[in-house]
Design an enzyme around this catalytic site. Structure first.
Site, PDB file in Angstrom:
ATOM      1  N   PHE A 108      32.550  35.732  42.654  1.00  0.00           N
ATOM      2  CA  PHE A 108      32.812  35.888  44.082  1.00  0.00           C
ATOM      3  C   PHE A 108      34.086  36.713  44.269  1.00  0.00           C
ATOM      4  CE2 PHE A 108      35.081  32.078  42.806  1.00  0.00           C
ATOM      5  CZ  PHE A 108      36.295  32.173  43.460  1.00  0.00           C
ATOM      6  N   CYS A 109      34.212  37.304  45.464  1.00  0.00           N
ATOM      7  CA  CYS A 109      35.387  38.090  45.818  1.00  0.00           C
ATOM      8  C   CYS A 109      35.536  38.051  47.334  1.00  0.00           C
ATOM      9  CB  CYS A 109      35.285  39.519  45.291  1.00  0.00           C
ATOM     10  SG  CYS A 109      33.812  40.399  45.861  1.00  0.00           S
ATOM     11  N   THR A 110      36.437  38.848  47.887  1.00  0.00           N
ATOM     12  CA  THR A 110      36.768  38.734  49.306  1.00  0.00           C
ATOM     13  C   THR A 110      35.575  39.032  50.210  1.00  0.00           C
ATOM     14  OG1 THR A 110      39.022  39.432  48.786  1.00  0.00           O
ATOM     15  CG2 THR A 110      38.387  39.443  51.105  1.00  0.00           C
TER      16      THR A 110
END
Length: 301
Positions: A176-178
């Site tokens: 996951f990331c922003t």
């Protein structure tokens, strides 16, 4: 000014004439009055824009009028003030820099996981959950039980994979990331390296916070964003962090209370790198900024 929103968006798509698009897109955004930035490359676009609902809807419609961008998705949050100073459309080699030749999310990526299904996935003990953001972002907030690769730049991620992950051992990996864009390249890279079950959070942390009620959330802390808001809380409202205007690192209230912090001069992150010459020049700069502000106040009074 009310009804201000910020949108984030990206899309990996063939844009061979991206250099020609740059001046047209910039003029359109400036004419409408939105502010923010768009990165353009032959592999696609990546942007954050702010404006009124009418302004943002106009630009989104304009972008989607290109049939290649007809399904462009956006994530949005409301703001009280515009968090960008001006409008920029920049040309790049990559819209997010992994710096590994041949990795192309337009060809294949991991399996998308909707925010509503994310909690169940990461609760599986057989899934390695990895935060693909940089170390300072992870320290501000992350999902419960996720791993911090402790990278300084996204281009450090391949070295982390080489030293810590094994496709024979790590059967299931969730990233996951922003906003989702870094995971597009990261999952594509993992698939290229032989990992078979690779998942990523669709829409990223921002979409998760927009979708999942706080009482059901497994998110802890705040989410760093690359604009003047610095961080967002679970309600997508500006968080408790500020930026050091000397080194541009995020600071919480405890850091600002430390003796190493002087507004515009230094903070605990950068005090050790501060030479006497730089210290003096920053003090002079802050003095001039204060004098300018005082003159403006007198003129407006």
């Amino acid at each position: 000014m009310k009804d201000l929103i910020v949108i984030a968006f990206y899309k990996f798509v063939d844009l061979p004439e991206f250099e020609e698009l740059q001046p047209r897109w910039l003029k359109q955004c400036q004419d409408v009055g939105v502010r923010g930035s768009i990165l353009l490359a032959s592999e696609g676009l990546n942007g954050m824009l702010a404006g009124s609902r009418e302004q943002i809807d106009h630009i989104v419609d304009y972008l989607r009028s290109d049939e290649r961008l007809g399904d462009l998705e956006t994530k949005e949050s409301q703001v009280d003030t515009i968090p960008f100073r001006r409008m920029k459309v920049r040309l790049k080699e990559e819209i997010v820099a992994l710096k590994v030749p041949g990795i192309d999310p337009r060809s294949r990526v991991g399996s998308y996981v909707q925010p509503e299904a994310w909690n169940e996935l990461i609760a599986d003990p057989d899934v390695r959950v990895i935060d693909t953001r940089n170390d300072f972002e992870v320290e501000i907030g992350s999902f419960q039980g996720s791993e911090n690769p402790q990278t300084e730049h996204f281009s450090d991620f391949p070295a982390y994979v080489e030293g810590n992950l094994d496709p024979k051992r790590d059967r299931k990996v969730a990233l996951f990331c922003t906003g989702g864009i870094r995971c597009e390249k990261a999952t594509s890279y993992l698939l290229e390296k032989g990992f078979e079950e690779v998942y990523h959070l669709q829409g990223g942390i921002l979409k998760y916070l927009e979708t999942i009620p706080r009482e059901q959330s497994t998110w802890e802390g705040e989410c760093f964003v690359f604009d003047k808001r610095v961080t967002l809380d679970h309600d997508l409202q500006p968080g408790s962090y500020a930026l050091c205007h000397a080194c541009w690192q995020p600071l919480n209230e405890q850091m600002k209370a430390q003796p190493e912090y002087e507004d515009g001069i230094s903070c605990p992150h950068c005090i050790d790198r501060l030479t006497p010459e730089v210290h003096a020049s920053r003090h002079e700069r802050m003095k001039q900024l204060r004098l300018t502000a005082e003159r403006r106040q007198r003129m407006e009074g």
